[in-house]
Design a protein around this motif. Structure first.
Motif, PDB file in Angstrom:
ATOM      1  N   PHE A 213       0.955  -1.292   0.035  1.00 23.71           N
ATOM      2  CA  PHE A 213       0.051   0.010  -0.088  1.00 23.71           C
ATOM      3  C   PHE A 213       0.768   1.467   0.137  1.00 23.71           C
ATOM      4  O   PHE A 213       2.266   1.205   0.359  1.00 23.71           O
ATOM      5  CB  PHE A 213      -1.046  -0.092   1.417  1.00 23.71           C
ATOM      6  CG  PHE A 213      -1.874  -1.281   1.372  1.00 23.71           C
ATOM      7  CD1 PHE A 213      -2.917  -0.934   0.729  1.00 23.71           C
ATOM      8  CD2 PHE A 213      -1.616  -2.325   1.926  1.00 23.71           C
ATOM      9  CE1 PHE A 213      -3.950  -1.936   0.744  1.00 23.71           C
ATOM     10  CE2 PHE A 213      -2.395  -3.256   2.223  1.00 23.71           C
ATOM     11  CZ  PHE A 213      -3.669  -3.061   1.421  1.00 23.71           C
ATOM     12  N   TYR A 215       0.160   5.512   1.178  1.00 22.32           N
ATOM     13  CA  TYR A 215      -0.770   6.531   1.577  1.00 22.32           C
ATOM     14  C   TYR A 215      -0.663   7.702   0.540  1.00 22.32           C
ATOM     15  O   TYR A 215       0.248   8.042  -0.017  1.00 22.32           O
ATOM     16  CB  TYR A 215      -0.412   6.847   2.997  1.00 22.32           C
ATOM     17  CG  TYR A 215      -1.483   7.843   3.607  1.00 22.32           C
ATOM     18  CD1 TYR A 215      -2.773   7.443   4.001  1.00 22.32           C
ATOM     19  CD2 TYR A 215      -1.060   9.270   3.902  1.00 22.32           C
ATOM     20  CE1 TYR A 215      -3.485   8.325   4.555  1.00 22.32           C
ATOM     21  CE2 TYR A 215      -2.108  10.099   4.394  1.00 22.32           C
ATOM     22  CZ  TYR A 215      -3.056   9.623   4.897  1.00 22.32           C
ATOM     23  OH  TYR A 215      -4.023  10.486   5.442  1.00 22.32           O
ATOM     24  N   TYR A 244       2.584  -6.519   3.475  1.00 23.24           N
ATOM     25  CA  TYR A 244       1.432  -7.041   4.385  1.00 23.24           C
ATOM     26  C   TYR A 244       0.872  -8.323   4.002  1.00 23.24           C
ATOM     27  O   TYR A 244       0.873  -8.807   2.575  1.00 23.24           O
ATOM     28  CB  TYR A 244       0.431  -5.796   4.375  1.00 23.24           C
ATOM     29  CG  TYR A 244       0.964  -4.663   4.899  1.00 23.24           C
ATOM     30  CD1 TYR A 244       1.253  -4.429   6.282  1.00 23.24           C
ATOM     31  CD2 TYR A 244       1.291  -3.662   3.986  1.00 23.24           C
ATOM     32  CE1 TYR A 244       1.878  -3.112   6.730  1.00 23.24           C
ATOM     33  CE2 TYR A 244       1.816  -2.456   4.271  1.00 23.24           C
ATOM     34  CZ  TYR A 244       2.233  -2.108   5.966  1.00 23.24           C
ATOM     35  OH  TYR A 244       2.723  -0.933   6.148  1.00 23.24           O
ATOM     36  N   PHE A 249      -4.928  -5.073   6.340  1.00 18.53           N
ATOM     37  CA  PHE A 249      -5.674  -4.033   6.173  1.00 18.53           C
ATOM     38  C   PHE A 249      -7.092  -3.961   6.898  1.00 18.53           C
ATOM     39  O   PHE A 249      -7.484  -2.932   7.475  1.00 18.53           O
ATOM     40  CB  PHE A 249      -5.956  -3.832   4.464  1.00 18.53           C
ATOM     41  CG  PHE A 249      -6.363  -2.514   4.028  1.00 18.53           C
ATOM     42  CD1 PHE A 249      -5.488  -1.283   4.225  1.00 18.53           C
ATOM     43  CD2 PHE A 249      -7.421  -2.160   3.381  1.00 18.53           C
ATOM     44  CE1 PHE A 249      -5.781  -0.056   4.174  1.00 18.53           C
ATOM     45  CE2 PHE A 249      -7.991  -1.134   3.236  1.00 18.53           C
ATOM     46  CZ  PHE A 249      -7.027   0.152   3.365  1.00 18.53           C
ATOM     47  N   LEU A 324       0.945   1.798   7.276  1.00 18.14           N
ATOM     48  CA  LEU A 324      -0.291   1.309   7.154  1.00 18.14           C
ATOM     49  C   LEU A 324      -1.236   1.557   8.368  1.00 18.14           C
ATOM     50  O   LEU A 324      -2.346   2.361   8.214  1.00 18.14           O
ATOM     51  CB  LEU A 324      -0.298  -0.059   6.710  1.00 18.14           C
ATOM     52  CG  LEU A 324      -1.838  -0.660   6.212  1.00 18.14           C
ATOM     53  CD1 LEU A 324      -2.372   0.170   4.959  1.00 18.14           C
ATOM     54  CD2 LEU A 324      -1.529  -1.993   5.828  1.00 18.14           C
TER      55      LEU A 324
END
Length: 341
Positions: A213, A215, A244, A249, A324
């Motif tokens: 991921f 941001y 991850y 998440f 995350l």
């Protein structure tokens, strides 16, 4: 006695897709930096996140080079950040019409107008590589790997990249390839949060999945680093530098929502294939794009989303500021405060 006055030169930036999720944050950062900021968008696009009075608006028709030349005539920009594009369509040809041909039309117009650009930053995607390095243990996707996009979206972005690479004229472009971008205002990951609030979480496949991921504000950071330091023709992966598992998440979202009870459904891949097939058909019947479509099937099925961000660190000075856990906390907080959750 001679006095030398220092003249402050204001940099001018054009951001396409300015009304979108990533584009609106790029506009905000440009304003924060004191740049003369032009937000390019369609006439029908919402200005919900573009309220600052310092923003200059310009309507651009990316489907026509001729229109673009007319619309951009008389303007000069130091930087163009091309963040416009579509991530889901009813007709797969629209990916290429908008993401590929739209990019070509814009660049051709800039070249025809002899725009004195310092840098053209193209926001592409990790999806240009598709499902590669899927043999365990998974390895980072690297820039010298051969792209094998498995979605129409990924193919449309790759074709735009390849067209930029083939330009015979000197054109100062830099490509950014972010992995899954999340944050306030984002709508696809928001659907996951909404589902968890409504007590269900859906995952696909029993084979290990490594996901990454980034941001939204770290993408914005990379955009301006690319404007300042990017070398022509270079392409950079963007993530938060961590890897991850598929449940991480949703676990973090649930925590921020106060641990509502939930049913976690883990379905085999063939179930996803059926669901996305039906979702695609329903979208064509109703004329409304659904989140679970044929492209989404390949995205959710893919097991390896690792990517090598070291070139971005070394060459641009990119350093992710949001891991995350913090990013999810900020996102859910925003969704709550703005009445989305």
């Amino acid at each position: 006695m001679h006095f030398i006055s220092k003249i402050n030169v204001v940099m001018r930036i054009l951001v396409t897709g300015a009304s979108g999720f990533i584009g609106s944050f790029i506009v905000e950062e440009a304003l924060r930096r004191g740049m003369e900021t032009w937000a390019a968008m369609r006439g029908s696009s919402s200005k919900q996140f573009l309220k600052d009075e310092r923003i200059n608006f310009i309507e651009l028709n990316l489907s026509s080079q001729q229109d673009l030349e007319r619309q951009l005539q008389g303007h000069e920009f130091d930087y163009v950040v091309h963040a416009a594009g579509v991530t889901k369509c009813l007709d797969k040809n629209d990916f290429f019409r908008i993401n590929t041909e739209g990019t070509k039309n814009l660049v051709r117009a800039l070249l025809a107008l002899k725009m004195p650009l310092k840098r053209f930053v193209y926001v592409s995607s990790l999806s240009v590589f598709g499902a590669i390095r899927e043999k365990q243990p998974y390895e980072d996707i690297r820039e010298d790997d051969t792209p094998q996009p498995n979605t129409a979206y990924g193919r449309s972005k790759l074709e735009a990249e390849q067209w930029l690479d083939a330009l015979s004229e000197e054109f100062p472009y830099v490509v950014l390839r972010p992995t899954g971008v999340y944050g306030p205002r984002e709508r696809d990951y928001f659907l996951m949060a909404k589902s968890i609030k409504q007590h269900s979480d859906f995952a696909v496949g029993f084979k290990r999945q490594d996901i990454t991921f980034v941001y939204v504000l770290d993408v914005v950071q990379a955009v301006f680093l690319a404007c300042e330091k990017g070398q022509t023709g270079r392409k950079y992966f963007l993530s938060d530098g961590e890897v991850y598992q598929s449940t991480t998440f949703s676990d973090l979202i649930r925590e921020e929502l106060g641990h509502p009870w939930w049913i976690r459904i883990k379905a085999p891949v063939w179930v996803l294939r059926v669901v996305t097939f039906l979702g695609d058909k329903w979208g064509h019947i109703t004329g409304k794009i659904t989140a679970l479509n044929n492209d989404k099937y390949h995205i959710l099925k893919q097991r390896n989303w690792r990517c090598d961000v070291e070139p971005a660190r070394k060459e641009l000075g990119y350093e992710p500021h949001y891991q995350l856990e913090e990013g999810v906390k900020l996102s859910i907080k925003w969704y709550k405060e703005n009445g989305w959750l």
